[in-house]
Motif scaffolding. Structure first.
Motif, PDB file in Angstrom:
ATOM      1  N   GLU A  11     -13.054  -3.436  -4.942  1.00 39.90           N
ATOM      2  CA  GLU A  11     -13.052  -4.625  -4.084  1.00 39.90           C
ATOM      3  C   GLU A  11     -11.754  -4.731  -3.287  1.00 39.90           C
ATOM      4  OE1 GLU A  11     -13.890  -7.818  -6.782  1.00 39.90           O
ATOM      5  OE2 GLU A  11     -16.017  -7.286  -6.913  1.00 39.90           O
ATOM      6  N   ALA A  12     -10.624  -4.385  -3.902  1.00 42.24           N
ATOM      7  CA  ALA A  12      -9.342  -4.417  -3.205  1.00 42.24           C
ATOM      8  C   ALA A  12      -9.342  -3.405  -2.056  1.00 42.24           C
ATOM      9  CB  ALA A  12      -8.192  -4.139  -4.176  1.00 42.24           C
ATOM     10  N   ILE A  13      -9.912  -2.237  -2.272  1.00 33.79           N
ATOM     11  CA  ILE A  13      -9.982  -1.226  -1.214  1.00 33.79           C
ATOM     12  C   ILE A  13     -10.890  -1.689  -0.081  1.00 33.79           C
ATOM     13  CG2 ILE A  13     -10.863   1.083  -0.679  1.00 33.79           C
ATOM     14  CD1 ILE A  13      -9.597   2.027  -3.294  1.00 33.79           C
ATOM     15  N   LYS A  14     -11.994  -2.330  -0.412  1.00 30.84           N
ATOM     16  CA  LYS A  14     -12.877  -2.863   0.631  1.00 30.84           C
ATOM     17  C   LYS A  14     -12.134  -3.885   1.491  1.00 30.84           C
ATOM     18  CE  LYS A  14     -17.270  -2.275  -1.764  1.00 30.84           C
ATOM     19  NZ  LYS A  14     -18.382  -2.959  -2.448  1.00 30.84           N
ATOM     20  N   ALA A  15     -11.367  -4.769   0.844  1.00 35.02           N
ATOM     21  CA  ALA A  15     -10.588  -5.766   1.582  1.00 35.02           C
ATOM     22  C   ALA A  15      -9.537  -5.090   2.455  1.00 35.02           C
ATOM     23  CB  ALA A  15      -9.936  -6.746   0.607  1.00 35.02           C
ATOM     24  N   ALA A  16      -8.910  -4.039   1.940  1.00 34.60           N
ATOM     25  CA  ALA A  16      -7.894  -3.311   2.702  1.00 34.60           C
ATOM     26  C   ALA A  16      -8.516  -2.642   3.927  1.00 34.60           C
ATOM     27  CB  ALA A  16      -7.221  -2.269   1.809  1.00 34.60           C
ATOM     28  N   LYS A  17      -9.645  -2.006   3.753  1.00 36.45           N
ATOM     29  CA  LYS A  17     -10.303  -1.342   4.877  1.00 36.45           C
ATOM     30  C   LYS A  17     -10.729  -2.347   5.945  1.00 36.45           C
ATOM     31  CE  LYS A  17     -11.986   2.755   2.458  1.00 36.45           C
ATOM     32  NZ  LYS A  17     -13.186   3.467   1.954  1.00 36.45           N
ATOM     33  N   LYS A  18     -11.185  -3.510   5.492  1.00 34.99           N
ATOM     34  CA  LYS A  18     -11.582  -4.557   6.438  1.00 34.99           C
ATOM     35  C   LYS A  18     -10.369  -5.006   7.262  1.00 34.99           C
ATOM     36  CE  LYS A  18     -13.795  -9.059   6.705  1.00 34.99           C
ATOM     37  NZ  LYS A  18     -14.349 -10.196   5.982  1.00 34.99           N
ATOM     38  N   ASP A  25      -2.164 -11.886   4.762  1.00 30.32           N
ATOM     39  CA  ASP A  25      -3.359 -11.235   4.229  1.00 30.32           C
ATOM     40  C   ASP A  25      -3.047  -9.798   3.811  1.00 30.32           C
ATOM     41  OD1 ASP A  25      -4.841 -13.533   4.679  1.00 30.32           O
ATOM     42  OD2 ASP A  25      -5.616 -12.831   6.616  1.00 30.32           O
ATOM     43  N   VAL A  26      -2.236  -9.117   4.617  1.00 30.28           N
ATOM     44  CA  VAL A  26      -1.852  -7.745   4.295  1.00 30.28           C
ATOM     45  C   VAL A  26      -1.059  -7.722   2.990  1.00 30.28           C
ATOM     46  CG1 VAL A  26      -0.529  -5.726   5.039  1.00 30.28           C
ATOM     47  CG2 VAL A  26      -1.907  -6.991   6.700  1.00 30.28           C
ATOM     48  N   GLN A  27      -0.158  -8.684   2.802  1.00 30.01           N
ATOM     49  CA  GLN A  27       0.626  -8.760   1.562  1.00 30.01           C
ATOM     50  C   GLN A  27      -0.279  -9.054   0.370  1.00 30.01           C
ATOM     51  OE1 GLN A  27       4.133  -8.201   1.233  1.00 30.01           O
ATOM     52  NE2 GLN A  27       3.332  -7.946  -0.840  1.00 30.01           N
ATOM     53  N   LYS A  28      -1.219  -9.967   0.561  1.00 27.72           N
ATOM     54  CA  LYS A  28      -2.147 -10.327  -0.522  1.00 27.72           C
ATOM     55  C   LYS A  28      -2.965  -9.106  -0.967  1.00 27.72           C
ATOM     56  CE  LYS A  28      -5.946 -13.505  -1.515  1.00 27.72           C
ATOM     57  NZ  LYS A  28      -6.838 -14.537  -0.971  1.00 27.72           N
ATOM     58  N   VAL A  29      -3.468  -8.355  -0.008  1.00 28.43           N
ATOM     59  CA  VAL A  29      -4.252  -7.156  -0.329  1.00 28.43           C
ATOM     60  C   VAL A  29      -3.355  -6.098  -0.965  1.00 28.43           C
ATOM     61  CG1 VAL A  29      -5.558  -5.241   0.670  1.00 28.43           C
ATOM     62  CG2 VAL A  29      -6.076  -7.588   1.342  1.00 28.43           C
ATOM     63  N   SER A  30      -2.130  -5.953  -0.464  1.00 29.45           N
ATOM     64  CA  SER A  30      -1.180  -5.003  -1.057  1.00 29.45           C
ATOM     65  C   SER A  30      -0.929  -5.333  -2.525  1.00 29.45           C
ATOM     66  CB  SER A  30       0.144  -5.015  -0.296  1.00 29.45           C
ATOM     67  OG  SER A  30      -0.012  -4.488   0.987  1.00 29.45           O
ATOM     68  N   ASP A  31      -0.774  -6.615  -2.818  1.00 25.83           N
ATOM     69  CA  ASP A  31      -0.553  -7.040  -4.206  1.00 25.83           C
ATOM     70  C   ASP A  31      -1.765  -6.710  -5.083  1.00 25.83           C
ATOM     71  OD1 ASP A  31       1.935  -7.980  -3.407  1.00 25.83           O
ATOM     72  OD2 ASP A  31       1.285 -10.080  -3.276  1.00 25.83           O
ATOM     73  N   ALA A  32      -2.970  -6.920  -4.536  1.00 27.20           N
ATOM     74  CA  ALA A  32      -4.184  -6.597  -5.300  1.00 27.20           C
ATOM     75  C   ALA A  32      -4.289  -5.094  -5.530  1.00 27.20           C
ATOM     76  CB  ALA A  32      -5.420  -7.116  -4.572  1.00 27.20           C
ATOM     77  N   ARG A  52      -3.201   6.211   2.689  1.00 28.03           N
ATOM     78  CA  ARG A  52      -3.824   5.549   3.839  1.00 28.03           C
ATOM     79  C   ARG A  52      -3.237   4.156   4.060  1.00 28.03           C
ATOM     80  NH1 ARG A  52     -10.297   4.522   4.801  1.00 28.03           N
ATOM     81  NH2 ARG A  52     -10.037   3.012   6.480  1.00 28.03           N
ATOM     82  N   TRP A  53      -2.888   3.472   2.988  1.00 23.79           N
ATOM     83  CA  TRP A  53      -2.506   2.070   3.072  1.00 23.79           C
ATOM     84  C   TRP A  53      -1.014   1.848   3.365  1.00 23.79           C
ATOM     85  CZ3 TRP A  53      -4.552  -2.369   4.028  1.00 23.79           C
ATOM     86  CH2 TRP A  53      -3.866  -3.542   3.740  1.00 23.79           C
ATOM     87  N   LEU A  54      -0.124   2.633   2.816  1.00 23.11           N
ATOM     88  CA  LEU A  54       1.309   2.351   2.873  1.00 23.11           C
ATOM     89  C   LEU A  54       1.840   2.180   4.295  1.00 23.11           C
ATOM     90  CD1 LEU A  54       2.665   4.618  -0.002  1.00 23.11           C
ATOM     91  CD2 LEU A  54       2.373   2.124   0.008  1.00 23.11           C
ATOM     92  N   PHE A  55       1.549   3.090   5.180  1.00 23.93           N
ATOM     93  CA  PHE A  55       2.051   2.995   6.544  1.00 23.93           C
ATOM     94  C   PHE A  55       1.540   1.728   7.217  1.00 23.93           C
ATOM     95  CE2 PHE A  55       1.645   3.826  11.115  1.00 23.93           C
ATOM     96  CZ  PHE A  55       2.969   4.070  11.426  1.00 23.93           C
ATOM     97  N   PHE A  56       0.253   1.484   7.095  1.00 20.31           N
ATOM     98  CA  PHE A  56      -0.360   0.294   7.690  1.00 20.31           C
ATOM     99  C   PHE A  56       0.290  -0.976   7.159  1.00 20.31           C
ATOM    100  CE2 PHE A  56      -3.389  -3.189   7.305  1.00 20.31           C
ATOM    101  CZ  PHE A  56      -3.836  -3.332   8.612  1.00 20.31           C
ATOM    102  N   ALA A  57       0.448  -1.063   5.854  1.00 20.13           N
ATOM    103  CA  ALA A  57       0.996  -2.284   5.246  1.00 20.13           C
ATOM    104  C   ALA A  57       2.426  -2.531   5.709  1.00 20.13           C
ATOM    105  CB  ALA A  57       0.942  -2.174   3.723  1.00 20.13           C
ATOM    106  N   ARG A  58       3.224  -1.494   5.751  1.00 21.63           N
ATOM    107  CA  ARG A  58       4.611  -1.639   6.215  1.00 21.63           C
ATOM    108  C   ARG A  58       4.670  -2.052   7.670  1.00 21.63           C
ATOM    109  NH1 ARG A  58       6.019   3.565   2.967  1.00 21.63           N
ATOM    110  NH2 ARG A  58       6.666   2.638   0.982  1.00 21.63           N
ATOM    111  N   GLN A  59       3.769  -1.525   8.487  1.00 25.73           N
ATOM    112  CA  GLN A  59       3.720  -1.870   9.902  1.00 25.73           C
ATOM    113  C   GLN A  59       3.376  -3.349  10.115  1.00 25.73           C
ATOM    114  OE1 GLN A  59       5.412   0.824  11.073  1.00 25.73           O
ATOM    115  NE2 GLN A  59       4.138   0.632  12.882  1.00 25.73           N
ATOM    116  N   HIS A  60       2.729  -3.943   9.118  1.00 24.47           N
ATOM    117  CA  HIS A  60       2.278  -5.335   9.251  1.00 24.47           C
ATOM    118  C   HIS A  60       3.038  -6.278   8.321  1.00 24.47           C
ATOM    119  CE1 HIS A  60      -0.945  -3.088  11.204  1.00 24.47           C
ATOM    120  NE2 HIS A  60      -1.019  -4.157  11.974  1.00 24.47           N
ATOM    121  N   GLY A  61       4.251  -5.870   7.924  1.00 25.86           N
ATOM    122  CA  GLY A  61       5.171  -6.773   7.239  1.00 25.86           C
ATOM    123  C   GLY A  61       5.023  -6.910   5.740  1.00 25.86           C
TER     124      GLY A  61
END
Length: 113
Positions: free
Chosen positions: A62-69, A80-87, A101-110
């Motif tokens: 479910e966390a991955i689905k939220a991240a992809k969305k 929202d990006v922080q919340k999904v990162s925490d999950a 896949r996630w790390l670069f995106f999450a850092r780019q969005h704070g």
């Protein structure tokens, strides 16, 4: 390495299923399923026996689905990006392949990781 042939007298697969899910009289049904070798554990987890979409916990899936969305959004909210990162941190292993896949995106969005 060759696998051993299935030995029908030894290789069996049983499923315990709730037949009646009404407390306090839960009933369990024991069903024998055809034994088919699935190979590695991830193949077993995504087989009909376990029914997972991915070889992870349901929460991780479910966390991955939220991240992809979020990754599909034009301007994702940093909260929202922080919340999904925490999950993801809570439910995925440190070496899970999704992290790359996630790390670069999450850092780019704070997100703070």
């Amino acid at each position: 390495m060759r696998s051993q042939p299935i030995e029908l007298t030894l290789d069996k697969l049983f499923l315990l299923d709730l037949a009646n899910n009404h407390l306090p009289t839960n009933e369990i049904e024991l069903r024998q399923l055809p034994f088919i070798r699935q190979g590695r554990i991830d193949a077993w987890l995504t087989s009909d026996v376990f029914g997972l979409g991915q070889p992870r916990s349901i929460e991780g899936e479910e966390a991955i689905k939220a991240a992809k969305k979020l990754q599909e959004e034009d301007s994702p909210n940093s909260q929202d990006v922080q919340k999904v990162s925490d999950a993801l941190r809570k439910y995925l292993a440190e070496d899970d392949e999704f992290w790359s896949r996630w790390l670069f995106f999450a850092r780019q969005h704070g997100a703070v990781l």
